[in-house]
Design a protein around this motif. Structure first.
Motif, short mmCIF file in Angstrom:
data_model
loop_
_atom_site.label_atom_id
_atom_site.label_comp_id
_atom_site.label_asym_id
_atom_site.label_seq_id
_atom_site.Cartn_x
_atom_site.Cartn_y
_atom_site.Cartn_z
N GLU B 230 0.86 -1.18 0.00
CA GLU B 230 0.00 0.00 0.00
C GLU B 230 0.90 1.24 0.00
OE1 GLU B 230 -3.39 -0.14 0.25
OE2 GLU B 230 -3.50 -2.34 0.47
N PRO B 231 0.35 2.41 -0.41
CA PRO B 231 1.17 3.63 -0.44
C PRO B 231 1.84 3.94 0.90
CG PRO B 231 -0.90 4.02 -1.56
CD PRO B 231 -1.00 2.64 -0.96
N ASP B 232 1.14 3.72 2.03
CA ASP B 232 1.74 4.11 3.32
C ASP B 232 2.86 3.15 3.77
OD1 ASP B 232 0.40 1.96 4.30
OD2 ASP B 232 -0.95 3.07 5.61
N GLY B 233 3.08 2.09 2.98
CA GLY B 233 4.18 1.19 3.30
C GLY B 233 5.53 1.74 2.83
N LEU B 234 5.50 2.84 2.06
CA LEU B 234 6.76 3.46 1.60
C LEU B 234 7.31 4.32 2.73
CD1 LEU B 234 5.63 4.49 -2.01
CD2 LEU B 234 7.02 2.51 -1.36
N TYR B 235 7.82 3.65 3.77
CA TYR B 235 8.17 4.37 5.00
C TYR B 235 9.41 5.24 4.87
CZ TYR B 235 11.71 0.80 6.06
OH TYR B 235 12.80 -0.03 6.02
N LEU B 236 10.14 5.09 3.76
CA LEU B 236 11.29 5.98 3.53
C LEU B 236 10.93 7.11 2.59
CD1 LEU B 236 14.06 3.24 3.17
CD2 LEU B 236 13.78 4.82 5.08
N GLY B 237 9.68 7.12 2.14
CA GLY B 237 9.21 8.19 1.26
C GLY B 237 9.32 7.83 -0.20
N ARG B 238 8.76 8.71 -1.05
CA ARG B 238 8.79 8.45 -2.49
C ARG B 238 10.06 8.99 -3.14
NH1 ARG B 238 4.29 6.40 -5.03
NH2 ARG B 238 2.39 6.35 -3.77
N GLN B 239 10.75 9.90 -2.44
CA GLN B 239 11.99 10.46 -2.98
C GLN B 239 13.19 9.74 -2.38
OE1 GLN B 239 11.71 12.78 -5.35
NE2 GLN B 239 9.48 12.68 -5.06
N CYS B 240 14.29 9.79 -3.09
CA CYS B 240 15.51 9.17 -2.59
C CYS B 240 15.91 9.78 -1.26
CB CYS B 240 16.63 9.36 -3.61
SG CYS B 240 18.11 8.42 -3.23
#
Lengths: 122, 323
Positions: B230-240
């Motif tokens: 899910e989107p909120d699983g990107l716990y390091l964010g969408r940017q590098c």
């Protein structure tokens, strides 16, 4: 001439067998007729088994018995000659890609063909 | 010559393989081809040299951990061997456990003595009450010495470890096992691109690999792909993460893949490999995360022409009560 050394030795022994096996397995997985049978198969186990089989088929040192070949395919009753011929074809193409001569390709193909009845459960 | 295994010494005849010697003494190792093709009989040398033949065709990270093939090993000196992954423990204390996104804790742990590991390896963490889980080490050894060992811990609602860590006080006693895993960066091993793909907290060890590559001034491009359900699983964010772009001359790219948005990480990894436009043998891939997604990425990269010898994979296995 070819009687002096095995195809296995001329290809470069166990190191080369890993590459040959990967190319062979990639061809099999790219074949729509064959790929579905490998969907739930552990790739590492499969490659280890195929490397072991190819070492035998290419005339390398081996203790290959093929005992489990029959049991491994027993759960696939719809396998028939067209599947087996397909695999043999990919093996031949793989060997050609590695520069193996046509005479040797036929010889290896004949050894591989010797397990046809085990694989097809006959 | 002597062969020592699990505290017992066995005699080794000249020219005899380690596999045969152990079989003669009734110690059966897994084996199949016995000629170095299948790599089923791989074990680890604790001391002594198994000889160059025994290391033929093994991955660089395995060599660095002392692995060799028992069927090809005909040593000319005494040898002590161990099965992969035997354990020693290091006492440690909790420094802190803070949320870094929904459902993920950044945990810092201070071991009593320096822990020897490679960036990207994992370690078992045990708490009082006999609960043990495996986590990847995110911090480089130098960072661990300064600020503690960094772990990214997925929080499960009834997690016996993660729930406890979320409530534990700083200073709480812990224990760490022996770091293990083949998914680690080797300085100077190759100049080619690195393709790092992880799902969930599987990105954690890959962050360590990327940090190590940058610290080593790795000349090749470093491509990171973080996958989440899910989107909120990107716990390091969408940017590098800024730490990876801060160093001058670094060629790091970052891509995210959200399964619920129809983004397939296996296809993304194959696309990134194609975009690198390098000979297949020059790229190394590191994969980490759930067994299903790691298997699919590995297969996609293999089908795209990569050799399995260049793909380093760690699969997470969830403990019964949650990891």
């Amino acid at each position: 001439m070819t009687a002096e050394t095995s195809v296995y030795e001329r290809l470069g022994g166990s190191l080369a067998i890993r590459s040959v096996t990967e190319v062979f397995y990639r061809k099999v997985l790219s074949d729509d007729l064959l790929a579905p049978y490998f969907d739930d198969v552990d790739m590492d186990r499969q490659i280890a088994k195929q490397a072991s089989f190819l070492t035998m088929a290419l005339g390398g040192p081996n203790e290959y018995t093929g005992d489990d070949l029959r049991s491994a395919h027993a759960g696939m009753p719809d396998l028939d000659d067209k599947h087996f011929d397909g695999v043999l074809g990919h093996l031949a193409d793989t060997l050609r890609a590695f520069g193996v001569s046509e005479a040797d390709v036929s010889e290896v193909g004949a050894v591989a063909d010797s397990v046809r009845n085990d694989v097809l459960n006959r | 010559m002597q062969l020592t295994f699990e505290g017992r010494a066995y005699d080794l005849r000249p020219g005899e393989s380690v596999l045969d010697a152990m079989a003669r003494h009734g110690v059966g190792l897994p084996s199949a081809c016995r000629v170095g093709s299948c790599q089923a009989c791989m074990i680890r040398s604790v001391s002594g040299d198994p000889g160059p033949d025994a290391r033929r065709g093994l991955k660089a990270t395995w060599l660095a951990s002392g692995y060799f093939l028992a069927c090809l090993a005909r040593p000319s000196c005494d040898l002590t061997v161990a099965e992969p992954g035997d354990d020693a423990h290091t006492a440690a204390r909790l420094i802190s456990a803070r949320a870094m996104g929904p459902g993920v804790l950044r945990v810092l742990v201070r071991p009593d003595r320096c822990l020897d590991y490679q960036p990207g390896q994992h370690v078992t963490l045990s708490r009082p009450g006999g609960i043990t889980r495996i986590y990847s080490i995110v911090s480089l050894p130098a960072q661990s010495a300064r600020t503690g060992i960094e772990l990214h811990v997925r929080v499960y609602p009834a997690g016996a470890m993660s729930g406890w860590l979320a409530r534990a006080r700083p200073g709480a006693p812990l224990s760490l096992g022996s770091p293990a895993g083949e998914c680690f960066y080797l300085p100077g091993n190759s100049a080619g691109p690195l393709l790092l793909a992880g799902t969930g907290t599987g990105i954690a060890p890959l962050l360590a690999v990327a940090r190590a590559a940058l610290a080593d001034q790795h000349p090749g491009q470093v491509v990171l792909i973080h996958g989440a359900a899910e989107p909120d699983g990107l716990y390091l964010g969408r940017q590098c993460p800024p730490e990876l772009t801060a160093s001058p001359g670094s060629a790091v790219s970052w891509r995210t893949c959200v399964l619920s948005d129809g983004e397939d990480i296996a296809a993304a990894a194959a696309a990134e490999l194609a975009a690198l436009a390098c000979p297949p043998g020059s790229v190394r891939a590191y994969l980490c995360g759930g067994a299903g997604s790691v298997g699919r990425i590995r297969r996609a990269l293999f089908m795209a022409g990569m050799s399995l010898a260049d793909i380093y994979a760690d699969r997470f296995v969830q403990a019964g009560a949650g990891r």
